[in-house]
Write a protein that holds these residues in place. Structure first.
Motif, short mmCIF file in Angstrom:
data_model
loop_
_atom_site.label_atom_id
_atom_site.label_comp_id
_atom_site.label_asym_id
_atom_site.label_seq_id
_atom_site.Cartn_x
_atom_site.Cartn_y
_atom_site.Cartn_z
N PRO A 170 40.71 36.97 -15.99
CA PRO A 170 40.30 36.37 -14.70
C PRO A 170 41.03 35.07 -14.40
CG PRO A 170 38.38 37.13 -15.91
CD PRO A 170 39.55 37.24 -16.86
N LEU A 171 41.42 34.33 -15.44
CA LEU A 171 42.12 33.08 -15.22
C LEU A 171 43.51 33.32 -14.66
CD1 LEU A 171 41.29 30.72 -18.23
CD2 LEU A 171 40.20 30.87 -15.99
N ILE A 215 44.73 35.98 -13.24
CA ILE A 215 44.66 36.62 -11.92
C ILE A 215 44.37 35.56 -10.86
CG2 ILE A 215 43.37 38.24 -10.50
CD1 ILE A 215 42.99 39.93 -13.07
N ALA A 216 43.42 34.67 -11.16
CA ALA A 216 43.13 33.57 -10.24
C ALA A 216 44.35 32.68 -10.08
CB ALA A 216 41.94 32.75 -10.76
N GLY A 217 45.10 32.49 -11.16
CA GLY A 217 46.31 31.68 -11.09
C GLY A 217 47.32 32.24 -10.11
N VAL A 218 47.53 33.55 -10.15
CA VAL A 218 48.46 34.19 -9.21
C VAL A 218 48.00 33.97 -7.77
CG1 VAL A 218 49.48 36.37 -8.46
CG2 VAL A 218 49.12 35.96 -10.89
N ILE A 219 46.72 34.25 -7.53
CA ILE A 219 46.19 34.12 -6.18
C ILE A 219 46.32 32.69 -5.66
CG2 ILE A 219 44.08 34.28 -4.79
CD1 ILE A 219 43.20 36.57 -6.71
N CYS A 220 45.97 31.74 -6.52
CA CYS A 220 45.99 30.34 -6.08
C CYS A 220 47.40 29.83 -5.88
CB CYS A 220 45.24 29.48 -7.08
SG CYS A 220 43.46 29.77 -7.06
N PHE A 221 48.35 30.29 -6.66
CA PHE A 221 49.73 29.89 -6.41
C PHE A 221 50.18 30.36 -5.02
CE2 PHE A 221 50.94 29.47 -11.14
CZ PHE A 221 50.97 28.08 -11.05
N PHE A 222 49.82 31.59 -4.66
CA PHE A 222 50.22 32.10 -3.36
C PHE A 222 49.49 31.41 -2.21
CE2 PHE A 222 52.06 35.80 -5.60
CZ PHE A 222 53.27 35.85 -4.96
N ARG A 223 48.26 30.97 -2.48
CA ARG A 223 47.49 30.32 -1.42
C ARG A 223 47.90 28.86 -1.23
NH1 ARG A 223 41.20 31.56 -2.19
NH2 ARG A 223 41.19 30.35 -0.24
N ASP A 224 48.56 28.29 -2.22
CA ASP A 224 48.96 26.89 -2.17
C ASP A 224 50.41 26.81 -1.68
OD1 ASP A 224 49.89 24.24 -2.83
OD2 ASP A 224 48.19 24.05 -4.18
N ARG A 225 50.62 26.25 -0.51
CA ARG A 225 51.95 26.22 0.08
C ARG A 225 52.95 25.50 -0.83
NH1 ARG A 225 55.08 23.32 3.84
NH2 ARG A 225 56.19 24.69 5.30
N ARG A 226 52.50 24.43 -1.48
CA ARG A 226 53.40 23.65 -2.33
C ARG A 226 53.87 24.45 -3.53
NH1 ARG A 226 51.95 17.67 -4.31
NH2 ARG A 226 52.93 17.24 -2.29
N TYR A 227 52.97 25.22 -4.15
CA TYR A 227 53.28 25.90 -5.41
C TYR A 227 53.53 27.40 -5.25
CZ TYR A 227 51.70 21.56 -7.56
OH TYR A 227 51.58 20.23 -7.93
N ARG A 228 53.70 27.86 -4.01
CA ARG A 228 53.85 29.31 -3.76
C ARG A 228 55.05 29.89 -4.52
NH1 ARG A 228 53.43 29.95 2.19
NH2 ARG A 228 51.30 29.35 1.66
N MET A 229 56.06 29.09 -4.71
CA MET A 229 57.25 29.55 -5.43
C MET A 229 56.89 30.12 -6.80
SD MET A 229 60.51 27.23 -6.55
CE MET A 229 61.67 27.77 -7.82
N LEU A 230 55.90 29.52 -7.48
CA LEU A 230 55.51 29.98 -8.81
C LEU A 230 54.85 31.35 -8.77
CD1 LEU A 230 54.42 26.46 -9.63
CD2 LEU A 230 55.77 27.73 -11.29
N MET A 254 47.22 27.34 -14.09
CA MET A 254 46.63 27.23 -12.77
C MET A 254 45.21 27.81 -12.76
SD MET A 254 46.51 26.34 -9.67
CE MET A 254 47.92 26.06 -8.60
N GLY A 255 45.03 28.95 -13.41
CA GLY A 255 43.70 29.55 -13.48
C GLY A 255 42.70 28.65 -14.17
N ALA A 256 43.14 27.94 -15.21
CA ALA A 256 42.24 27.03 -15.92
C ALA A 256 41.82 25.87 -15.03
CB ALA A 256 42.94 26.50 -17.18
N VAL A 257 42.73 25.40 -14.19
CA VAL A 257 42.41 24.32 -13.25
C VAL A 257 41.35 24.80 -12.24
CG1 VAL A 257 43.32 22.84 -11.42
CG2 VAL A 257 44.64 23.21 -13.51
N VAL A 258 41.55 25.99 -11.70
CA VAL A 258 40.60 26.55 -10.75
C VAL A 258 39.25 26.79 -11.43
CG1 VAL A 258 40.10 28.54 -9.29
CG2 VAL A 258 42.42 27.62 -9.40
#
Length: 494
Positions: free
Chosen positions: A252-253, A255-270, A301-305
């Motif tokens: 879950p972490l 998977i959340a990391g992938v989603i949040c990277f795409f949702r974050d304009r600054r970090y979408r590249m990751l 990223m998932g751990a941060v979320v």
């Protein structure tokens, strides 16, 4: 607070390193490690199976420690430990506190592929570290908007190209991520092109070696890929992302990391840096573990979320969620270590690991193989002993005879596999050959006057490739073809 967080990350890494240092001398070298050891004695700017970085590090290890399991594997242990710490630092850069940093580091420390990387000296150990460091510096780049970070990225891309060619898939992810995100603005930055230049300068010696040798590594990789697909080694790619590349409970972490990277304009590249190589490996039928090094950035990223999510809960519920999660992560980690790390020298735990872990089974029998070959040589009449050669069928047998054979005064082995083929056969080829790694039919087709001379196995009774696929050792005459034709005909990739 920062110092305490650093100590927590270093503590996790040191605990993992301690486990490996206490267990890495338990069995023997793996077949792949013998190839690195052999190539380390013949340093060049390139090798058939891989770029030159890993044999170079192995050569340093040989100078420092000699033929020592624990000493030579120390570099892999260090690489894994650094990757664990850097994963925690990625979580910090993404805004995570101590919980997020420790969670990210712990999930990597208990994931299957990173655990394995500390048990053997493999090029994938360093490749894993370079991917993690590249992701860390990309995060620094996107967070600070300081384009000078491209130079650091270029250094580790260059080292990656000098370590394992599959990093080109991560490079595709970097370029794709730039094109498909606001990071595209860096295409007009001189610092970006400076990073590209740094990577190319580091990689240039190996590229020139490939040009000189007709890009032989490309032919090797094509052959190995066809073999892997034929043997089903590329099957289960999606499942491997969950059970090998990352701790299953932590799915879950990431998977959340992938989603949040795409949702974050600054970090979408990751996000694209994960999805692009994922798609390329999936459609190209890559092996499941090839993408493992992309998961630390997702777990960070998932751990941060996850930290922010549990912070919104009331204390009883938060403690229950955290307790359940960490119990699951540790339980999966215990299973991973039981399977992948030689924790026991005998007993049920060892049998459990050997039953599941094919790589561990390949660490048995090499000393006995070399001793048997020496015994066959010693049984020959005196006039034959001085002219006998040892010809091997794979790089493990070749490396074992080369590295362990001097204790028995065995000659340098002859092998047609990978870089040993490039090094050629002796100027005066032997007329009598001890042939290892051939079936009876294959030996009779290739050589004259073959007879059974011994058996290849191990006193532990461990069934591995050597004892099952190559159980017999033959004493033969010269090849049926003249040596130049024989050498060309029997070139082998493995």
């Amino acid at each position: 607070m920062t110092r305490a967080n650093n100590l927590a990350l270093v503590g996790i890494a040191l605990a993992v390193a301690f486990v490996h240092l206490m267990t890495n001398g338990r069995y023997g070298f793996h077949r792949d490690e013998f190839q690195f050891l052999s190539d380390a004695r013949h340093l060049d700017w390139g090798f058939v199976a891989y770029p030159p970085f890993t044999p170079f590090v192995e050569r340093v290890g040989l100078q420092l420690f000699g033929v020592s399991l624990v000493g030579l594997r120390l570099f892999s242990v260090i690489a894994q430990a650094v990757a664990i710490v850097v994963t925690g630092l990625m979580a910090r850069e993404l805004g995570g506190g101590r919980l997020a940093q420790v969670t990210a580091a712990l999930t990597v420390a208990t994931s299957g592929l990173p655990v394995f990387e500390g048990t053997e000296f493999q090029y994938s150990s360093f490749d894993y570290l370079w991917w993690v460091l590249i992701a860390y510096f990309v995060i620094r780049l996107l967070k600070t908007e300081n384009p000078r970070w491209w130079l650091a990225i270029g250094v580790f891309v260059g080292l990656g190209l000098m370590t394992k060619y599959t990093i080109v898939f991560f490079i595709a992810g970097i370029v794709g991520g730039m094109m498909l995100s606001p990071a595209r603005r860096y295409f007009v930055s001189g610092w970006f092109w400076g990073g590209v230049a740094v990577a190319l300068v580091i990689f240039a010696p190996n590229f020139l070696w490939q040009v000189k040798h007709g890009f032989i590594s490309v032919h090797f990789l094509q052959h190995i890929h066809v073999r892997d697909v034929r043997q089903g080694r590329a099957n289960g790619f999606v499942l491997d992302q969950f059970k090998i590349c990352a701790n299953l409970v932590a799915a879950p972490l990431w998977i959340a990391g992938v989603i949040c990277f795409f949702r974050d304009r600054r970090y979408r590249m990751l996000g694209w840096m994960y999805v692009v190589p994922l798609a390329l490996f999936a459609f190209g039928k890559g092996r499941g573990y090839y993408l493992a090094a992309a998961y630390p950035m997702l777990l960070a990223m998932g751990a941060v979320v996850g930290e922010r999510w549990v912070a919104s809960m009331k204390r009883p519920r938060r403690l229950a969620v955290e307790g359940l999660f960490f119990t699951g992560v540790v339980a999966w980690g215990v299973l991973a270590y039981a399977i992948l790390v030689p924790l026991a020298s005998d007993g049920p735990l060892r049998q459990f690991a050997l039953k599941i872990n094919g790589d561990m089974r390949e660490e048995f029998g090499w000393d006995e193989l070399v001793r048997t070959v020496a015994g066959i040589r010693d049984s020959l009449p005196a006039e034959q002993r001085s002219i006998v050669g040892v010809l091997t069928g794979n790089y493990g047998e070749q490396g074992a005879v080369e590295i362990l054979g001097p204790a028995y005064h065995l000659p340098m082995p002859i092998s047609m596999t990978n870089s040993a083929w490039l090094r050629g056969y002796p100027p005066v080829p032997p007329s009598t050959l001890i042939v290892v790694g051939f079936s009876r039919d294959a030996a009779d087709r290739a050589f004259t006057s073959c007879r059974l001379a011994g058996h290849n196995g191990n006193s532990e009774g461990v069934k591995n490739e050597e004892s099952q696929s190559h159980p017999d050792i033959f004493l033969c005459g010269s090849p049926r073809l003249p040596w130049p034709e024989f050498w060309k005909e029997y070139q082998n990739y493995g």
